[in-house]
Design a protein around this motif. Structure first.
Motif, mmCIF file in Angstrom:
data_model
loop_
_atom_site.group_PDB
_atom_site.id
_atom_site.type_symbol
_atom_site.label_atom_id
_atom_site.label_comp_id
_atom_site.label_asym_id
_atom_site.label_seq_id
_atom_site.Cartn_x
_atom_site.Cartn_y
_atom_site.Cartn_z
ATOM 1 N N CYS A 47 0.750 -1.274 -0.084
ATOM 2 C CA CYS A 47 0.004 -0.124 0.016
ATOM 3 C C CYS A 47 0.916 1.311 0.021
ATOM 4 N N TYR A 48 2.242 1.194 0.595
ATOM 5 C CA TYR A 48 2.843 2.469 0.633
ATOM 6 C C TYR A 48 3.490 2.787 -0.575
ATOM 7 N N ILE A 56 -0.710 4.919 5.161
ATOM 8 C CA ILE A 56 -2.068 4.692 5.637
ATOM 9 C C ILE A 56 -1.910 3.137 6.220
ATOM 10 N N ALA A 58 -2.450 0.021 5.151
ATOM 11 C CA ALA A 58 -3.707 -0.591 4.785
ATOM 12 C C ALA A 58 -3.240 -2.063 4.707
ATOM 13 N N SER A 77 4.762 3.398 8.141
ATOM 14 C CA SER A 77 4.271 4.399 9.074
ATOM 15 C C SER A 77 5.118 4.944 10.271
ATOM 16 N N ARG A 169 -6.453 6.422 -3.496
ATOM 17 C CA ARG A 169 -5.645 7.631 -3.115
ATOM 18 C C ARG A 169 -5.261 8.383 -4.125
#
Length: 766
Positions: A47-48, A56, A58, A77, A169
């Motif tokens: 996800c990053y 986020i 995720a 994160s 996003r």
């Protein structure tokens, strides 16, 4: 793509921490996944994506063990701190990564052999590198109809989606088109649009690049090739002045795909592409493509070989007074060789000129410290003076939106409405009065610490008062930088070589030219086309057209020589930020076509003056050697990311400002990225084509007794436009008409002057 953000290992605020038993350093606050990657340790992620904004967490793929913190932590994160102890390969971390991958694959179809992402799929790669050897799940997997069309260019295979939210996003935060969303919850989650309609947006194709699995794929590339039978070549997009860095995918000599580069050029496009730059390549296969030289004789047209065509061109030029006209897409090599032909006696006293905006009066602005597109990201103030960057220089829109997300103040002023108005303060100005709005920017610029001023080349060139006001403001603000929103693909490069926009038309009108050679130039479809048509109607000499696609000029020419498209040739373009970048061939063109610079070299040989250069690189070196703006710039220095060239003197005339009066309106021309010939010729972009219309304020339309969808003709001193449909738009200033420049059929070019400046027009009902 850019899964990990670059890390500045020479920053002042470095901290040290332990990573898998090693002591490493990174700037304080750096995301752990990025710091580890910079230190040579890959932490798997899905996800990053640093370009999308804050992480986020995720997918949970990046779980690591951090001493002193309870449970597993997401590396995407977690910022690095002094003396933290991180283990990415401990049994606990490995067990967590195995578990996440096992869950992700529980519903995944494992159809790698038929998936377009197979062979270049992060999920596939990281499963092999970090995942378990087998799965414990034996339950039936989800099944959906395959695929559904998210748009006419993007296919969605829902069972492959791992809900990483990258595409959502991008839509919500980067492009801010607000269309994509994640619908339903849990195992029922799927990507869709809010309305259920097709995802039609200017930057939609980027979601196929950032998707870490095969859920989102390009329809034009679907089942076309596999990663092991393709070749990827870094090149540059030549469809607008931005100069986005691209990667050309070819198979068996044919161009099959264009994507952003795996390593983005953060100084230019940051890896994002507009949909035209991504999918417009199929114009090279369109019916309008020129494939063989054509000789026009009294008995009819005759196709010949490229060798015979070049010989015929030399014959038509021998002993003649020659004019050479360059188009805005001509490369530095083509322009340099044309200059050489005129200067070394090959074509004695040849007159050379280019099509495009006459903007020599903007030299005071260009002399101010220039910014690159990447500098917009760090700006605390972005000022947009004139123009419509969202339509004319699409990637600029994403840069400005990013700056606004980071907290920058955005101020715009101008006569044209555009998509960035809503990001901040906007002042609507009448043409010729742009200086009034500029005068009010002084306090904002003075209070900012990193202001970047974007100014539109065409709008400022039409308004000397605005140039004076803005140059004075910039002179009083040494901390400010400027960035020109250019009008022509290689306008900056041709201007740097000293190619003027005047002289050739005047020579033709004065009967001082016996032969005209157009290189990627069609004056009959450019601004001032009526004047050019009149001049050429009285022209009794020969016309040679070196072109890639059929046009009005190729129909008029006595000899047509087919040129390679930008994806098929070597060459150099200079972007609107003065960045010289290399075109590299990713496909083989028609057998009887050649690059424009090759054709010009061959003509010189036939004329008995063979140049000392035979390749694009040597032609570039010869071209720039005598031009101060390119001092020290070599092909090696340009490399794959480009090199910024210096400033250059200009000698274009200084026009008077255009101001509406009681009998006339002001025509402001806008080149819509998806409203030009390239988009119209592209099969992949057929649903993205913008219809050409005349936009005006409802009060202006009412005064002219016009309504929406009525058809009108613009009449000016330069000539008439063709009939166009009227659209009322309250965002357009009263007394102004916004018309489509470069639209199919070139409807408004006849009402514009040859310098492409704003024009006074009368409106007549068609």
């Amino acid at each position: 793509m850019a899964d990990y953000a670059p890390v500045d290992r020479a920053a002042d605020n470095m901290v040290t921490f332990e990573l898998n038993g090693r002591t490493v350093s990174a700037p304080a606050g750096t995301i752990l996944a990025d710091a580890a990657y910079a230190a040579g340790v890959e932490i798997p992620i899905f996800c990053y994506e640093p370009r999308l904004g804050p992480p986020i967490g995720a997918c949970r793929m990046c779980l690591v063990e951090i001493e002193g913190m309870r449970g597993m932590q997401t590396a995407c994160s977690t910022p690095v701190t002094q003396d933290m102890v991180v283990r990415t390969n401990s049994p606990a971390a490995k067990d967590a990564q195995d578990g996440v991958l096992e869950l992700l694959l529980a519903q995944h179809p494992l159809d790698c052999p038929v998936c377009d992402k197979g062979g270049e799929c992060p999920l596939q790669d990281r499963t092999f590198k970090f995942g378990p050897g087998k799965s414990r799940f034996i339950e039936p997997k989800r099944h959906f109809p395959k695929p559904i069309e998210l748009s006419s260019r993007i296919a969605l295979d829902r069972e492959r989606c791992i809900s990483c939210f990258r595409c959502v996003r991008f839509s919500q935060d980067v492009a801010q088109d607000g269309q994509l969303t994640m619908q339903e919850r849990g195992a029922r989650s799927e990507i869709t649009t809010f309305t259920g309609d097709a995802y039609e947006a200017r930057f939609s194709g980027n979601i196929t690049d950032i998707c870490p699995v095969g859920a989102l794929t390009s329809i034009p590339y679907r089942f076309v090739a596999r990663p092991w039978d393709i070749t990827n070549t870094p090149s540059v997009c030549g469809s607008c002045p931005v100069g986005c860095n691209t990667e050309l995918t070819t198979r068996d000599g044919e161009l099959k795909r264009i994507t952003g580069r795996d390593t983005p050029n953060f100084a230019v496009e940051e890896g994002w592409l507009c949909d035209k730059g991504r999918w417009g390549y199929d114009v090279a296969m369109s019916p309008s493509r020129l494939t063989t030289p054509i000789v026009r004789e009294a008995v009819g047209d005759r196709s010949v070989s490229i060798e015979d065509g070049v010989a015929a061109a030399a014959s038509l030029l021998t002993g003649r007074r020659v004019g050479i006209l360059l188009g805005g897409t001509a490369t530095l090599e083509e322009a340099g060789i044309a200059l050489d032909l005129a200067a070394n006696g090959t074509l004695a006293n040849a007159v050379l000129a280019r099509l495009g905006v006459a903007s020599g009066n903007c030299a005071p602005l260009r002399a101010v410290t220039g910014a690159q597109l990447g500098d917009i990201d760090a700006a605390d103030l972005v000022v947009i003076v004139g123009g419509d960057p969202a339509a004319q220089q699409p990637i600029v829109e994403l840069r400005v939106r990013k700056a606004r997300r980071f907290g920058a103040r955005v101020i715009s002023c101008g006569a044209r409405p555009h998509a960035l108005e809503s990001l901040g303060e906007f002042t609507r100005t009448a043409p010729g009065r742009l200086g009034d709005a500029i005068a009010g920017l002084g306090d904002a610029i003075a209070q900012a610490s990193r202001p970047v001023i974007l100014w539109d080349e065409a709008d400022l060139a039409s308004d000397p008062g605005a140039i004076e006001a803005l140059s004075g403001l910039l002179a009083a603000s040494p901390h400010a930088t400027q960035l020109m929103l250019g009008a022509d693909v290689n306008g900056a490069g041709l201007s740097a070589l000293g190619v003027p926009t005047t002289g050739l038309y005047e020579a033709i009108a004065a009967d001082e030219i016996d032969a005209l050679m157009c290189v990627h130039a069609d004056p009959l479809e450019a601004a001032g086309s009526v004047a050019w048509q009149t001049a050429l109607d009285g022209f009794g000499g020969s016309v040679i057209a070196i072109a890639t696609y059929a046009s009005t000029m190729t129909e008029r020419a006595d000899l047509v020589l087919p040129a390679l498209a930008m994806w098929e040739q070597e060459g150099t373009l200079v972007s609107m930020t003065n960045r010289a970048q290399r075109l590299r061939p990713g496909a083989a063109g028609p057998a009887q076509a050649a690059a424009g610079w090759e054709i010009l070299i061959a003509i010189a040989h036939h004329l008995g003056h063979p140049p000392a250069y035979r390749t694009a690189a040597s032609a570039f070196g010869h071209t720039v050697a005598s031009h101060p703006a390119f001092r020290g710039v070599t092909p090696d220095l340009i490399g794959t990311d480009g090199a910024v060239v210096g400033a250059w003197p200009t000698a274009d005339t200084h026009p008077a400002a255009i101001v509406a009066d009681a009998d006339h309106l002001v025509l402001v021309a806008t080149r819509d990225a998806f409203g030009d010939d390239m988009t119209a010729r592209s099969h992949a972009l057929r649903t993205a084509v913008s219809a050409p219309v005349l936009r005006m304020h409802p009060a202006t339309a009412q005064a002219l007794w016009l309504n929406d969808h009525d058809r009108a003709v613009l009449v000016s001193d330069a000539g008439n436009s063709t009939a166009l449909s009227v659209r009322c738009d309250t965002r357009v200033a009263e007394g102004v008409i916004v018309g489509p420049l470069g639209a199919p059929g070139h409807p408004i070019e006849g009402a514009l002057a040859r310098n492409q400046h704003q024009a006074l027009v009368r409106v007549e009902r068609a």
